[in-house]
Design an enzyme around this catalytic site. Structure first.
Site, PDB file in Angstrom:
ATOM      1  CB  SER A  15      -6.475  -2.760  20.956  1.00  0.00           C
ATOM      2  OG  SER A  15      -5.519  -3.057  19.961  1.00  0.00           O
ATOM      3  CG  ASN A  16      -1.045  -3.961  21.534  1.00  0.00           C
ATOM      4  OD1 ASN A  16      -1.103  -4.871  22.287  1.00  0.00           O
ATOM      5  ND2 ASN A  16      -0.890  -3.726  21.030  1.00  0.00           N
ATOM      6  NE  ARG A  67      11.666  14.144  22.404  1.00  0.00           N
ATOM      7  CZ  ARG A  67      11.418  13.170  21.768  1.00  0.00           C
ATOM      8  NH1 ARG A  67       9.707  12.631  22.758  1.00  0.00           N
ATOM      9  NH2 ARG A  67      10.805  13.542  20.297  1.00  0.00           N
ATOM     10  CG  HIS A 111       8.072  -1.778  16.600  1.00  0.00           C
ATOM     11  ND1 HIS A 111       8.217  -0.865  16.641  1.00  0.00           N
ATOM     12  CD2 HIS A 111       8.821  -2.582  15.948  1.00  0.00           C
ATOM     13  CE1 HIS A 111       7.939  -0.463  15.340  1.00  0.00           C
ATOM     14  NE2 HIS A 111       8.559  -1.814  14.312  1.00  0.00           N
TER      15      HIS A 111
END
Ligand code: GRF
Length: 198
Positions: A15-16, A67, A111
């Site tokens: 959504s962001n 990572r 955040h």
């Protein structure tokens, strides 16, 4: 002057990402295009939403890799797209130091708390359980720390006596969708002034 190019990293709903896409389309983030949306999750709902808007998407799954190796592939994809600024939008993995070094001061995150309060997962639940009367959201630069980079903008959201995690998250999300595009526009303006001129 060429248009600024955004790279957006997601893991889920997106959504962001859509709020940023709307702001780009409506020129609230002016002179900008979304170069690519990358997800580490093949089934992220946000991927379909981006594709429906004609935005290029790419899945770079972790596939059991370390990572650093996974991030190298993401950095290669972003640099192949000449991305100027990276927006983390519900991207659920920490970035490696190499990723951050490659794009220092060019990675933003949103955040759902007033950092440094309630970093990490389940920030809204943490806020409710703390008994706080308010929480909010934060847009910050990403550095090597967990949710610890320089804060650019925050918005307070009240916690109601009968709140649930879902209701509080919804109210915070409305503010996230408002402040993230505003910050991206501001940060891009400063980048445009320094290095996007051709
Ligand atoms: C948002 O609450 C954001 O603050 C956090 O993860 C959530 C992502 O939601 N980092 P969405 O995928 O943007 O809808």
């Amino acid at each position: 002057m060429r248009r600024a190019r955004l790279g957006i990293l997601i893991s889920g709903r997106g959504s962001n990402m859509l709020a940023l896409a709307d702001a780009v389309r409506e020129a609230r983030i002016p002179n900008t295009e979304i170069a690519i949306v990358i997800s580490d999750q093949a089934d992220a709902a946000g991927l379909v939403k981006a594709q429906e808007r004609g935005i290029e998407t790419l899945v770079i799954a972790r596939r059991g890799r370390q990572r650093a190796e996974h991030d190298r592939e993401i950095v290669a994809a972003l640099s192949a797209k000449n991305v100027d600024l990276i927006c983390l939008a519900g991207y659920m993995r920490l970035l490696s130091p190499e990723f951050i070094a490659a794009y220092r001061d060019r990675i933003l995150n949103i955040h759902p708390s007033l950092l440094p309060a309630f970093p990490g997962l389940d920030a809204q639940k943490q806020a409710l359980e703390s008994g706080a009367e308010f929480t909010g959201c934060t847009v910050h630069f990403v550095d090597e720390t967990l949710d610890g980079g320089s804060i650019i903008r925050q918005q307070i959201v009240d916690i109601h006596p009968d709140d649930s995690v879902d209701l509080l998250s919804e109210r915070i999300l409305i503010e996230e969708h408002r402040i993230y595009p505003e910050v991206v526009s501001l940060v891009l303006e400063s980048i445009v002034g320094t290095s996007i001129d051709e």
